[in-house]
Design a protein around this motif. Sequence first.
Motif, mmCIF file in Angstrom:
data_model
loop_
_atom_site.group_PDB
_atom_site.id
_atom_site.type_symbol
_atom_site.label_atom_id
_atom_site.label_comp_id
_atom_site.label_asym_id
_atom_site.label_seq_id
_atom_site.Cartn_x
_atom_site.Cartn_y
_atom_site.Cartn_z
ATOM 1 N N THR A 1 -31.916 25.421 -10.103
ATOM 2 C CA THR A 1 -33.070 24.882 -10.808
ATOM 3 C C THR A 1 -34.190 24.499 -9.852
ATOM 4 O OG1 THR A 1 -32.300 22.591 -10.615
ATOM 5 C CG2 THR A 1 -31.529 23.835 -12.530
ATOM 6 N N CYS B 1 -35.181 24.962 -17.185
ATOM 7 C CA CYS B 1 -34.041 24.359 -16.483
ATOM 8 C C CYS B 1 -33.542 23.156 -17.273
ATOM 9 C CB CYS B 1 -34.444 23.925 -15.073
ATOM 10 S SG CYS B 1 -34.959 25.287 -13.993
ATOM 11 N N GLN C 1 -33.007 38.339 -10.545
ATOM 12 C CA GLN C 1 -34.087 37.589 -11.186
ATOM 13 C C GLN C 1 -34.857 36.773 -10.157
ATOM 14 O OE1 GLN C 1 -34.673 37.920 -14.560
ATOM 15 N NE2 GLN C 1 -33.089 39.462 -14.383
ATOM 16 N N THR D 1 -36.711 34.045 -11.328
ATOM 17 C CA THR D 1 -37.026 32.792 -12.011
ATOM 18 C C THR D 1 -35.810 31.869 -12.061
ATOM 19 O OG1 THR D 1 -36.439 33.759 -14.136
ATOM 20 C CG2 THR D 1 -38.759 33.915 -13.462
ATOM 21 N N VAL D 2 -36.081 30.615 -12.341
ATOM 22 C CA VAL D 2 -35.025 29.644 -12.598
ATOM 23 C C VAL D 2 -35.178 29.159 -14.027
ATOM 24 C CG1 VAL D 2 -34.703 28.878 -10.225
ATOM 25 C CG2 VAL D 2 -36.438 27.764 -11.616
ATOM 26 N N PRO D 3 -34.135 28.700 -14.633
ATOM 27 C CA PRO D 3 -32.818 28.492 -14.058
ATOM 28 C C PRO D 3 -32.044 29.799 -13.940
ATOM 29 C CG PRO D 3 -32.723 28.012 -16.388
ATOM 30 C CD PRO D 3 -34.159 28.327 -16.059
ATOM 31 N N GLN D 4 -31.075 29.775 -13.065
ATOM 32 C CA GLN D 4 -30.098 30.853 -12.997
ATOM 33 C C GLN D 4 -28.731 30.206 -13.117
ATOM 34 O OE1 GLN D 4 -30.401 34.216 -13.022
ATOM 35 N NE2 GLN D 4 -32.552 33.725 -13.400
ATOM 36 N N GLY E 1 -30.544 33.151 -17.351
ATOM 37 C CA GLY E 1 -31.253 31.889 -17.471
ATOM 38 C C GLY E 1 -31.025 31.235 -18.814
ATOM 39 N N TYR E 2 -31.925 30.328 -19.173
ATOM 40 C CA TYR E 2 -31.758 29.582 -20.425
ATOM 41 C C TYR E 2 -31.679 30.502 -21.636
ATOM 42 C CZ TYR E 2 -32.714 27.088 -24.650
ATOM 43 O OH TYR E 2 -32.628 26.643 -25.941
#
Length: 96
Positions: A9, A16, A51, A53-56, A66-67
Amino acid sequence: MEANVTIYTTGYCGFCTRAKSLLGQKGVRYTEVDVESREELRDWLRKASGQRTVPQVFINGKSVGGYSDIAALEKEGKLDGLLSQAPPADAPAMPR
């Protein structure tokens, strides 16, 4: 037995917060790793998950996305099955 869950995050990420909330509502214990100023972990995440981006979220060392990905798994009734699996003996250690 329950799965090992790690979520990567940053502090300013709304998705996240949503991912942690979903996991928390399910009673999941997870390890949170803040990657905000850790470029080496961000590089690792890009390689491990594909990826940027976060979250992972990783369950038993496997990237599940992610989400929106875990929310979709929840809606499809598949998330609980993943979360209830014991980690395999050869599950990779997750970077922290």
